[in-house]
Design a protein around this motif. Structure first.
Motif, PDB file in Angstrom:
ATOM      1  N   GLY A 336       0.847  -1.195   0.000  1.00 55.82           N
ATOM      2  CA  GLY A 336       0.000   0.000   0.000  1.00 55.82           C
ATOM      3  C   GLY A 336       0.874   1.233   0.000  1.00 55.82           C
ATOM      4  O   GLY A 336       0.667   2.172   0.772  1.00 55.82           O
ATOM      5  N   GLU A 337       1.892   1.233  -0.877  1.00 55.73           N
ATOM      6  CA  GLU A 337       2.907   2.296  -0.890  1.00 55.73           C
ATOM      7  C   GLU A 337       2.460   3.551  -1.610  1.00 55.73           C
ATOM      8  O   GLU A 337       2.892   4.659  -1.283  1.00 55.73           O
ATOM      9  N   GLY A 338       1.597   3.396  -2.603  1.00 55.85           N
ATOM     10  CA  GLY A 338       1.209   4.555  -3.402  1.00 55.85           C
ATOM     11  C   GLY A 338       0.561   5.642  -2.577  1.00 55.85           C
ATOM     12  O   GLY A 338       0.857   6.829  -2.719  1.00 55.85           O
ATOM     13  N   ARG A 339      -0.316   5.247  -1.685  1.00 57.78           N
ATOM     14  CA  ARG A 339      -1.017   6.230  -0.848  1.00 57.78           C
ATOM     15  C   ARG A 339      -0.045   6.945   0.098  1.00 57.78           C
ATOM     16  O   ARG A 339      -0.292   8.079   0.488  1.00 57.78           O
ATOM     17  N   LEU A 340       1.053   6.269   0.477  1.00 59.66           N
ATOM     18  CA  LEU A 340       2.031   6.906   1.358  1.00 59.66           C
ATOM     19  C   LEU A 340       2.749   8.051   0.656  1.00 59.66           C
ATOM     20  O   LEU A 340       2.907   9.144   1.217  1.00 59.66           O
ATOM     21  N   ILE A 341       3.196   7.813  -0.558  1.00 61.25           N
ATOM     22  CA  ILE A 341       3.930   8.873  -1.262  1.00 61.25           C
ATOM     23  C   ILE A 341       2.975   9.967  -1.737  1.00 61.25           C
ATOM     24  O   ILE A 341       3.339  11.148  -1.771  1.00 61.25           O
ATOM     25  N   MET A 342       1.739   9.581  -2.074  1.00 62.86           N
ATOM     26  CA  MET A 342       0.746  10.578  -2.497  1.00 62.86           C
ATOM     27  C   MET A 342       0.357  11.484  -1.340  1.00 62.86           C
ATOM     28  O   MET A 342       0.121  12.687  -1.521  1.00 62.86           O
ATOM     29  N   ALA A 343       0.297  10.924  -0.134  1.00 62.40           N
ATOM     30  CA  ALA A 343      -0.111  11.718   1.034  1.00 62.40           C
ATOM     31  C   ALA A 343       0.872  12.852   1.301  1.00 62.40           C
ATOM     32  O   ALA A 343       0.464  13.974   1.656  1.00 62.40           O
ATOM     33  N   ASP A 344       2.156  12.604   1.133  1.00 64.32           N
ATOM     34  CA  ASP A 344       3.141  13.679   1.307  1.00 64.32           C
ATOM     35  C   ASP A 344       2.953  14.777   0.261  1.00 64.32           C
ATOM     36  O   ASP A 344       3.076  15.971   0.570  1.00 64.32           O
ATOM     37  N   ALA A 345       2.666  14.383  -0.969  1.00 62.83           N
ATOM     38  CA  ALA A 345       2.443  15.377  -2.024  1.00 62.83           C
ATOM     39  C   ALA A 345       1.179  16.185  -1.746  1.00 62.83           C
ATOM     40  O   ALA A 345       1.144  17.401  -1.953  1.00 62.83           O
ATOM     41  N   LEU A 346       0.137  15.516  -1.270  1.00 63.03           N
ATOM     42  CA  LEU A 346      -1.102  16.223  -0.946  1.00 63.03           C
ATOM     43  C   LEU A 346      -0.887  17.213   0.193  1.00 63.03           C
ATOM     44  O   LEU A 346      -1.434  18.321   0.179  1.00 63.03           O
ATOM     45  N   ASP A 347      -0.079  16.825   1.167  1.00 60.81           N
ATOM     46  CA  ASP A 347       0.196  17.742   2.265  1.00 60.81           C
ATOM     47  C   ASP A 347       0.967  18.962   1.768  1.00 60.81           C
ATOM     48  O   ASP A 347       0.680  20.096   2.173  1.00 60.81           O
ATOM     49  N   TYR A 348       1.930  18.750   0.881  1.00 61.07           N
ATOM     50  CA  TYR A 348       2.667  19.873   0.316  1.00 61.07           C
ATOM     51  C   TYR A 348       1.744  20.789  -0.489  1.00 61.07           C
ATOM     52  O   TYR A 348       1.923  22.017  -0.495  1.00 61.07           O
ATOM     53  N   ALA A 349       0.731  20.226  -1.120  1.00 58.08           N
ATOM     54  CA  ALA A 349      -0.197  21.026  -1.928  1.00 58.08           C
ATOM     55  C   ALA A 349      -0.900  22.101  -1.101  1.00 58.08           C
ATOM     56  O   ALA A 349      -1.306  23.143  -1.632  1.00 58.08           O
ATOM     57  N   LYS A 350      -1.029  21.881   0.190  1.00 60.35           N
ATOM     58  CA  LYS A 350      -1.677  22.884   1.050  1.00 60.35           C
ATOM     59  C   LYS A 350      -0.964  24.227   0.964  1.00 60.35           C
ATOM     60  O   LYS A 350      -1.602  25.291   1.043  1.00 60.35           O
ATOM     61  N   LYS A 415      -8.339   2.642  11.724  1.00 58.85           N
ATOM     62  CA  LYS A 415      -7.881   2.931  13.082  1.00 58.85           C
ATOM     63  C   LYS A 415      -6.667   2.070  13.430  1.00 58.85           C
ATOM     64  O   LYS A 415      -6.591   0.899  13.075  1.00 58.85           O
ATOM     65  N   SER A 416      -5.734   2.690  14.129  1.00 59.87           N
ATOM     66  CA  SER A 416      -4.518   1.992  14.544  1.00 59.87           C
ATOM     67  C   SER A 416      -4.345   2.110  16.058  1.00 59.87           C
ATOM     68  O   SER A 416      -4.685   3.137  16.645  1.00 59.87           O
ATOM     69  N   ASP A 417      -3.772   1.083  16.665  1.00 64.38           N
ATOM     70  CA  ASP A 417      -3.493   1.113  18.099  1.00 64.38           C
ATOM     71  C   ASP A 417      -2.170   1.800  18.402  1.00 64.38           C
ATOM     72  O   ASP A 417      -1.912   2.179  19.558  1.00 64.38           O
ATOM     73  N   VAL A 418      -1.312   1.962  17.391  1.00 62.75           N
ATOM     74  CA  VAL A 418       0.035   2.477  17.642  1.00 62.75           C
ATOM     75  C   VAL A 418       0.354   3.739  16.843  1.00 62.75           C
ATOM     76  O   VAL A 418       1.469   4.269  16.931  1.00 62.75           O
ATOM     77  N   ALA A 419      -0.604   4.226  16.056  1.00 61.84           N
ATOM     78  CA  ALA A 419      -0.356   5.416  15.230  1.00 61.84           C
ATOM     79  C   ALA A 419      -1.677   6.139  14.990  1.00 61.84           C
ATOM     80  O   ALA A 419      -2.753   5.670  15.397  1.00 61.84           O
ATOM     81  N   ASP A 420      -1.590   7.277  14.327  1.00 58.40           N
ATOM     82  CA  ASP A 420      -2.805   8.046  14.036  1.00 58.40           C
ATOM     83  C   ASP A 420      -3.708   7.317  13.045  1.00 58.40           C
ATOM     84  O   ASP A 420      -4.934   7.455  13.086  1.00 58.40           O
ATOM     85  N   ILE A 421      -3.098   6.548  12.155  1.00 53.30           N
ATOM     86  CA  ILE A 421      -3.849   5.904  11.080  1.00 53.30           C
ATOM     87  C   ILE A 421      -2.983   4.781  10.530  1.00 53.30           C
ATOM     88  O   ILE A 421      -1.751   4.816  10.647  1.00 53.30           O
ATOM     89  N   LYS A 422      -3.603   3.729  10.001  1.00 51.29           N
ATOM     90  CA  LYS A 422      -2.821   2.694   9.323  1.00 51.29           C
ATOM     91  C   LYS A 422      -3.019   2.816   7.818  1.00 51.29           C
ATOM     92  O   LYS A 422      -4.025   3.377   7.354  1.00 51.29           O
ATOM     93  N   ASN A 423      -2.083   2.294   7.070  1.00 53.85           N
ATOM     94  CA  ASN A 423      -2.113   2.579   5.626  1.00 53.85           C
ATOM     95  C   ASN A 423      -3.067   1.681   4.851  1.00 53.85           C
ATOM     96  O   ASN A 423      -3.600   2.095   3.814  1.00 53.85           O
ATOM     97  N   VAL A 424      -3.321   0.482   5.314  1.00 58.43           N
ATOM     98  CA  VAL A 424      -4.221  -0.438   4.604  1.00 58.43           C
ATOM     99  C   VAL A 424      -5.159  -1.072   5.614  1.00 58.43           C
ATOM    100  O   VAL A 424      -4.715  -1.535   6.676  1.00 58.43           O
ATOM    101  N   SER A 425      -6.446  -1.115   5.276  1.00 53.81           N
ATOM    102  CA  SER A 425      -7.435  -1.618   6.226  1.00 53.81           C
ATOM    103  C   SER A 425      -7.387  -3.130   6.348  1.00 53.81           C
ATOM    104  O   SER A 425      -7.678  -3.682   7.407  1.00 53.81           O
ATOM    105  N   GLY A 426      -7.055  -3.824   5.264  1.00 50.77           N
ATOM    106  CA  GLY A 426      -7.008  -5.276   5.301  1.00 50.77           C
ATOM    107  C   GLY A 426      -8.368  -5.931   5.223  1.00 50.77           C
ATOM    108  O   GLY A 426      -8.489  -7.151   5.332  1.00 50.77           O
ATOM    109  N   GLY A 427      -9.400  -5.147   5.009  1.00 51.57           N
ATOM    110  CA  GLY A 427     -10.750  -5.698   4.940  1.00 51.57           C
ATOM    111  C   GLY A 427     -11.441  -5.358   3.647  1.00 51.57           C
ATOM    112  O   GLY A 427     -10.850  -5.379   2.565  1.00 51.57           O
TER     113      GLY A 427
END
Length: 485
Positions: A336-350, A415-427
């Motif tokens: 689920g790597e694509g969403r990780l690199i896209m999220a940084d670009a989206l944050d920069y877009a702000k 939802k994640s127990d150890v972070a703000d969010i997890k990258n893949v739901s698995g469901g």
């Protein structure tokens, strides 16, 4: 064979000709005289509605049957593109450097443009061999001739159509290139070359700049690779732009996706992972077309570019990384790597105070399973007027879209127990939860397009061809001009 269009005043009696027939073979050009086999074509087209080749005494003619308009005009336009594609296949059996098209009086201007579009795009083939930097393509000049009653097309319109098709070819070439010819640094060089050619600015950020920007998603994905990531910023800002703040286009640029620790093992899935940068290629092609056609829009492209490899330095499930936004992400699946690199670009877009952000990504197999290769999935938080306009552009270009919801309940899937969010739901709802992950990083009007299904085809589909299709270029070109220029 690369095609370009020009206007011609009169038919030539010897130049090969594409003749788009009228309903009753009316307005037959005098150059065909008595040698044109009208009766045999009438019989042929009673059963077949596909173009055919006629060999006259001194001329090759490609006869295209009349297609009656239908209530849904966008369907008729697509049929005209498909007819153009079929003629392109007939032409490939000959060696021409010049061709003429005769437009019958009954044919509408938009129908003719769609036919020419299909003719051009249907002529595409990837013709680069080995590590050569050159494409071995001949050119074909197509001269368009109008009858006295036909609504004519201006030369400028034909040139803009040629440029738009060139942009789709460019996009397809980038996707179809072998992965070792588009490693991040090489990809960055190509982007700079396209910018110089078309007239848009480019910035290529190296690893040090990416670290300064604290792009934890891009750095995390790339840490397993022997190739440093890059981040490309493309800016097209004409003086007469109709928008003061930019329309931002974010494109996923994973040059090869092996899946990381969650290794892809199935074929042909792994075989086609050179196409996982299709979103970034479409952004490049789109900005190329806008710039070369002098469309008065201020547009910025943001392209995070890396491969997704496997090594003892790479991310593993259970790791937690910090994104550019400061949010922490639990890695539950390294594929689920694509969403990780896209999220940084989206944050920069702000920081760009965008009027609208559209991202394109070959993001999920879930989108492929949901709608197949017949369309792309989209979702977003922008207003309904823009969403419906985007769908309309999808119909007009026949790059159709299906909207998926971003209901609040889907947030619980991440939802994640150890972070703000997890990258893949698995469901369930994989395409939606991928969009929901991206939504976590936006605070602006935003549309997400998951083009995983139509961006790369395993078998030929009309003028889209086989392999890279250039999905998104024509659609967003139409949408941006209709809504903002």
């Amino acid at each position: 064979m690369q095609i370009f269009f020009t206007v011609r005043e009169h038919l030539s009696e010897s130049t090969p000709c594409i003749y788009l027939l009228g309903e009753n073979f009316d307005n037959l050009p005098s150059t065909f005289s008595d040698t044109f086999p009208v009766s045999s074509l009438v019989n042929y087209f009673e059963n077949e509605y596909t173009p055919t080749t006629i060999f006259l005494d001194n001329q090759v003619v490609f006869a295209v049957p009349y297609l009656a308009p239908v209530q849904e005009n966008y369907v008729h336009k697509e049929k005209m593109r498909n007819q153009g594609h079929l003629v392109a296949q007939l032409i490939k059996t000959h060696s021409f450097n010049k061709l003429q098209v005769f437009a019958d009086a009954i044919l509408s201007k938009e129908s003719l443009l769609c036919f020419l579009e299909g003719l051009n795009l249907g002529s595409y083939s990837y013709e680069k061999k080995g590590n050569s930097e050159d494409y071995f393509r001949d050119t074909l000049q197509v001269e368009v001739v109008f009858s006295s009653e036909t609504e004519t097309i201006e030369q400028e319109e034909l040139e803009k159509l040629t440029t738009l098709c060139d942009a789709v070819w460019l996009t397809r070439d980038l996707v179809n290139e072998p992965p070792n010819f588009k490693k991040p640094a090489l990809y960055g060089q190509k982007i700079e070359e396209f910018g110089k050619e078309a007239g848009f600015e480019t910035e290529i950020w190296n690893k040090e700049r990416i670290e300064t920007e604290k792009m934890g998603g891009l750095l995390g994905v790339s840490q397993a690779s022997g190739q440093d990531a890059i981040f490309a910023k493309l800016t097209y800002s004409p003086k007469d732009a109709t928008n003061d703040t930019p329309i931002v286009l974010v494109g996923k640029g994973v040059t090869f996706d092996i899946g990381g620790a969650n290794l892809k093992t199935s074929m042909p899935a792994l075989e086609i992972m050179k196409s996982d940068m299709g979103g970034s290629a479409s952004v490049i092609g789109l900005i190329y077309a806008l710039a070369k056609n002098n469309i008065p829009l201020y547009v910025v492209g943001l392209l995070p570019i890396t491969d997704n490899s496997i090594s003892n330095k790479g991310l593993v499930p259970g790791d937690v990384i910090t994104m550019r936004s400061g949010a922490t992400v639990e890695i539950t699946n390294t594929d689920g790597e694509g969403r990780l690199i896209m999220a940084d670009a989206l944050d920069y877009a702000k920081e760009l105070a965008p009027e609208l952000v559209i991202d394109l990504a070959t993001l999920t197999g879930s989108a492929v399973r949901a709608v197949g290769e017949e369309g792309a999935v989209f979702m977003g938080n922008t207003d309904e007027i823009l969403k419906r306009a985007l769908e309309k552009s999808g119909r007009e270009t026949y790059e159709r879209l299906v909207e998926f919801p971003l209901w609040g309940e889907y947030k619980d899937y991440l939802k994640s127990d150890v972070a703000d969010i997890k990258n893949v739901s698995g469901g369930f709802a994989g395409a939606i939860t991928a969009g929901k992950f991206l939504e976590h990083f936006v605070d602006f009007d935003w549309i997400h397009m998951d083009i995983a299904a139509p961006a790369y085809l395993m078998k030929a589909s009309s003028y889209r061809g086989k392999s890279g299709t250039g999905t998104g270029v024509r659609l967003l070109y139409h949408f941006l001009i209709e809504q903002f220029s």
